[in-house]
Design a protein around this motif. Structure first.
Motif, PDB file in Angstrom:
ATOM      1  N   ILE A   1       8.897  10.778  11.586  1.00 23.04           N
ATOM      2  CA  ILE A   1       9.123  12.063  10.923  1.00 23.04           C
ATOM      3  C   ILE A   1       9.244  11.811   9.432  1.00 23.04           C
ATOM      4  O   ILE A   1      10.152  11.101   8.982  1.00 23.04           O
ATOM      5  N   LEU A   2       8.304  12.361   8.663  1.00 25.28           N
ATOM      6  CA  LEU A   2       8.210  12.118   7.224  1.00 25.28           C
ATOM      7  C   LEU A   2       8.470  13.410   6.463  1.00 25.28           C
ATOM      8  O   LEU A   2       8.461  14.504   7.020  1.00 25.28           O
ATOM      9  N   ASN A   3       8.669  13.251   5.158  1.00 22.28           N
ATOM     10  CA  ASN A   3       8.693  14.418   4.285  1.00 22.28           C
ATOM     11  C   ASN A   3       7.270  14.952   4.105  1.00 22.28           C
ATOM     12  O   ASN A   3       6.284  14.227   4.306  1.00 22.28           O
ATOM     13  N   LEU A   4       7.158  16.220   3.734  1.00 21.05           N
ATOM     14  CA  LEU A   4       5.845  16.770   3.426  1.00 21.05           C
ATOM     15  C   LEU A   4       5.199  15.964   2.300  1.00 21.05           C
ATOM     16  O   LEU A   4       5.867  15.602   1.326  1.00 21.05           O
ATOM     17  N   PRO A   5       3.898  15.675   2.387  1.00 26.73           N
ATOM     18  CA  PRO A   5       3.240  14.853   1.360  1.00 26.73           C
ATOM     19  C   PRO A   5       2.927  15.641   0.096  1.00 26.73           C
ATOM     20  O   PRO A   5       1.770  15.845  -0.282  1.00 26.73           O
ATOM     21  N   ILE A   6       3.980  16.090  -0.572  1.00 25.47           N
ATOM     22  CA  ILE A   6       3.846  16.795  -1.846  1.00 25.47           C
ATOM     23  C   ILE A   6       4.198  15.809  -2.947  1.00 25.47           C
ATOM     24  O   ILE A   6       5.322  15.291  -2.990  1.00 25.47           O
ATOM     25  N   GLY A   7       3.257  15.525  -3.837  1.00 24.58           N
ATOM     26  CA  GLY A   7       3.534  14.589  -4.918  1.00 24.58           C
ATOM     27  C   GLY A   7       3.126  13.170  -4.577  1.00 24.58           C
ATOM     28  O   GLY A   7       2.641  12.870  -3.476  1.00 24.58           O
ATOM     29  N   LEU A   8       3.344  12.293  -5.521  1.00 22.45           N
ATOM     30  CA  LEU A   8       2.824  10.921  -5.430  1.00 22.45           C
ATOM     31  C   LEU A   8       3.493  10.107  -4.333  1.00 22.45           C
ATOM     32  O   LEU A   8       2.834   9.570  -3.437  1.00 22.45           O
TER      33      LEU A   8
ATOM     34  N   ASP B   1       1.983   8.821  -0.775  1.00 25.83           N
ATOM     35  CA  ASP B   1       1.879   7.381  -0.517  1.00 25.83           C
ATOM     36  C   ASP B   1       2.452   7.030   0.854  1.00 25.83           C
ATOM     37  O   ASP B   1       1.859   6.282   1.628  1.00 25.83           O
ATOM     38  N   THR B   2       3.634   7.578   1.143  1.00 29.75           N
ATOM     39  CA  THR B   2       4.298   7.286   2.416  1.00 29.75           C
ATOM     40  C   THR B   2       3.482   7.795   3.591  1.00 29.75           C
ATOM     41  O   THR B   2       3.331   7.102   4.610  1.00 29.75           O
ATOM     42  N   PHE B   3       2.950   8.994   3.472  1.00 31.70           N
ATOM     43  CA  PHE B   3       2.138   9.580   4.543  1.00 31.70           C
ATOM     44  C   PHE B   3       0.899   8.735   4.822  1.00 31.70           C
ATOM     45  O   PHE B   3       0.609   8.382   5.976  1.00 31.70           O
ATOM     46  N   ILE B   4       0.176   8.385   3.775  1.00 31.36           N
ATOM     47  CA  ILE B   4      -1.059   7.615   3.949  1.00 31.36           C
ATOM     48  C   ILE B   4      -0.750   6.224   4.496  1.00 31.36           C
ATOM     49  O   ILE B   4      -1.442   5.717   5.393  1.00 31.36           O
ATOM     50  N   ASP B   5       0.313   5.598   3.999  1.00 27.68           N
ATOM     51  CA  ASP B   5       0.665   4.269   4.484  1.00 27.68           C
ATOM     52  C   ASP B   5       1.080   4.301   5.953  1.00 27.68           C
ATOM     53  O   ASP B   5       0.781   3.379   6.712  1.00 27.68           O
ATOM     54  N   THR B   6       1.766   5.367   6.366  1.00 28.40           N
ATOM     55  CA  THR B   6       2.169   5.488   7.773  1.00 28.40           C
ATOM     56  C   THR B   6       0.954   5.633   8.672  1.00 28.40           C
ATOM     57  O   THR B   6       0.860   4.975   9.723  1.00 28.40           O
ATOM     58  N   LEU B   7      -0.002   6.495   8.281  1.00 26.74           N
ATOM     59  CA  LEU B   7      -1.233   6.628   9.059  1.00 26.74           C
ATOM     60  C   LEU B   7      -1.994   5.299   9.108  1.00 26.74           C
ATOM     61  O   LEU B   7      -2.491   4.892  10.169  1.00 26.74           O
TER      62      LEU B   7
ATOM     63  N   LEU C   1      11.130  21.957  -0.463  1.00 25.50           N
ATOM     64  CA  LEU C   1      11.988  21.692  -1.625  1.00 25.50           C
ATOM     65  C   LEU C   1      12.350  20.223  -1.755  1.00 25.50           C
ATOM     66  O   LEU C   1      12.456  19.701  -2.872  1.00 25.50           O
ATOM     67  N   ILE C   2      12.541  19.541  -0.639  1.00 23.29           N
ATOM     68  CA  ILE C   2      12.890  18.117  -0.697  1.00 23.29           C
ATOM     69  C   ILE C   2      11.764  17.324  -1.348  1.00 23.29           C
ATOM     70  O   ILE C   2      11.985  16.534  -2.268  1.00 23.29           O
ATOM     71  N   SER C   3      10.524  17.538  -0.881  1.00 24.28           N
ATOM     72  CA  SER C   3       9.393  16.805  -1.464  1.00 24.28           C
ATOM     73  C   SER C   3       9.096  17.254  -2.886  1.00 24.28           C
ATOM     74  O   SER C   3       8.769  16.433  -3.754  1.00 24.28           O
ATOM     75  N   LEU C   4       9.209  18.557  -3.154  1.00 26.38           N
ATOM     76  CA  LEU C   4       8.945  19.059  -4.493  1.00 26.38           C
ATOM     77  C   LEU C   4       9.971  18.530  -5.488  1.00 26.38           C
ATOM     78  O   LEU C   4       9.620  18.135  -6.615  1.00 26.38           O
ATOM     79  N   THR C   5      11.242  18.497  -5.089  1.00 24.88           N
ATOM     80  CA  THR C   5      12.282  17.957  -5.969  1.00 24.88           C
ATOM     81  C   THR C   5      12.019  16.493  -6.276  1.00 24.88           C
ATOM     82  O   THR C   5      12.140  16.046  -7.431  1.00 24.88           O
TER      83      THR C   5
END
Length: 458
Positions: free
Chosen positions: A264-271, A275-281, A325-329
């Motif tokens: 379970i990851l944060n939404l891939p908003i921002g750098l 990065d985390t999303f792509i690395d997990t995939l 908001l978590i990813s945007l912040t």
């Protein structure tokens, strides 16, 4: 009337919301249901509720949203809505021929206590559900949660009703995209495609609520996740859930029911989140990140570097959904902006702690509130002004009253277009988000510049 009479003095309120920073659960459930191919959402309650749910989505997406309703009258309100729902199921399958009816409850049916699984079972026993057709449900009273929790409940319902293990692991990864735009779901699929990863995304509203104009009306557009894929999701090698609140419940249910491990990851908003999303995939699928994605990442970094001087130290007030908001912040902090007032209308025990962790190095006091409202956000801004607002259309009143530029982001956006066609997730989405922020800040700089400092090159 605008909000110019909002007082600066903040009073603790425990039993009153003013200008809530959310909407109701059934809207999120209806949106999720539209992400199943051939699905007709169904509002088990009064026609007034159903009309509001449809109109809220139609106004946001600028697309016609179809749904059914149990059309409660005084009789159903007293004696229960079983007869209404049984008749509705029979009528809908006979006349409109969907693959799936996705029932969500409302305040009225929840207060009465209608047992939806029992009613669905009765409908099947009486032959009202044709062979090969399905009825699923989610409990979504409006007096708890928000549109985000309603979305989560319906997505979990997809797992509960459809997912099944076939005895061996398929070479696929489940992707649960969270409460995001159709354009964001399309971008998430594109990124997976660039990586060469086979996925099952559910729900998937791309090409449903941002489809092309062909001159012909299709009640069930070409998009959406097929039922066969929802069943097969129980045999995938893993699940990546984007957004803990919107996607986490379904991912955990899939793990419990079918032993499909989840991350379970944060939404891939921002750098960093992308990065985390792509690395997990990459790690789960055992693939290599292609040059095409590295180039996209480099472009985002280039814009951040080139325009950092306009971001640095700018104070921002945010309102929206917790996962966003978590990813945007995190993204704003990473480019040295200062998110100092942050409100979500959705209840969440971990939200405030997570925001405080992200903003711990911001050199300014930070206000954060879960289950808050826009009235409180306005009061914070009056006491400590900001340079930029980010949130949905309802923020435009604060923007006008306080003369602060607004970047529209989140749900609902009722007075602009583009959000359903242009993503804000991934590296490409990050570029668009930066463009919108920069345009707002530089337009304001131009507007306020004295004659001798009105620059051609900025």
């Amino acid at each position: 009337m605008l909000l110019r009479h909002t007082p600066k003095e903040i009073t603790e309120r425990t039993a009153l919301n003013i200008n809530p920073a959310k909407t109701c659960q059934p809207i999120g459930a209806m949106y999720a249901a539209l992400g199943i191919h051939g699905c007709l959402p169904h509002s088990h309650g009064s026609q007034g509720c159903y009309a509001y749910h449809r109109s809220a989505l139609t106004r946001h997406f600028k697309e016609p949203v179809m749904a059914g309703t149990s059309a409660f009258t005084e009789g159903a309100s007293v004696f229960g809505g079983q007869a209404n729902l049984l008749q509705a199921i029979n009528n809908i399958f006979t006349i409109y021929e969907p693959e799936v009816i996705a029932v969500h409850t409302t305040c009225l049916s929840e207060t009465i206590g209608d047992d939806i699984p029992q009613i669905v079972a009765k409908a099947r026993d009486e032959g009202k559900i044709p062979p090969g057709k399905y009825v699923i449900h989610a409990n979504t009273p409006s007096y708890v949660g928000s549109h985000v929790t309603g979305f989560a409940s319906m997505v979990k319902g997809m797992v509960d009703y459809f997912a099944a293990a076939n005895g061996h692991k398929e070479n696929r990864i489940n992707l649960i995209p969270g409460f995001v735009e159709p354009s964001d779901m399309e971008e998430i699929k594109r990124i997976a495609g660039e990586l060469g990863v086979r996925i099952i995304m559910f729900p998937d509203t791309s090409n449903v609520l941002n489809g092309p104009q062909t001159g012909k009306y299709h009640m069930y557009p070409a998009g959406g996740t097929p039922v066969a894929d929802l069943i097969l999701a129980g045999s995938s090698q893993g699940t990546v859930a984007l957004g803990p609140l919107a996607s986490g419940p379904a991912a955990r249910a899939l793990d419990t029911k079918c032993k499909v491990p989840c991350e379970i990851l944060n939404l891939p908003i921002g750098l960093m989140a992308t990065d985390t999303f792509i690395d997990t995939l990459r790690r789960i699928a055992g693939v290599t990140v292609p040059d095409s994605l590295n180039i996209e990442r480099g472009r985002l970094l280039d814009v951040i570097t080139d325009m950092h001087q306009y971001f640095f130290g700018r104070k921002v007030a945010l309102a929206g959904d917790p996962d966003q908001l978590i990813s945007l912040t995190e993204f704003l902090v990473s480019i040295d902006m200062w998110p100092i007032h942050i409100v979500t209308g959705t209840p969440g025990k971990k939200f405030e702690a997570r925001i405080r962790e992200i903003t711990k190095d911001v050199p300014h006091p930070v206000n954060v509130k879960a289950a808050g409202d826009l009235f409180l956000l306005h009061q914070w801004i009056k006491n400590d002004p900001v340079d930029l607002l980010m949130g949905n259309t309802y923020m435009k009143y604060i923007a006008r009253d306080e003369d602060i530029p607004l970047v529209r982001f989140g749900f609902p956006i009722l007075d602009r277009i583009g959000h359903s066609y242009f993503p804000t997730v991934g590296y490409r989405g990050g570029l668009r988000l930066l463009e919108k922020i920069l345009d707002a800040l530089l337009d304001r700089q131009d507007r306020d510049a004295l004659e001798e400092s009105f620059e051609l090159v900025m």
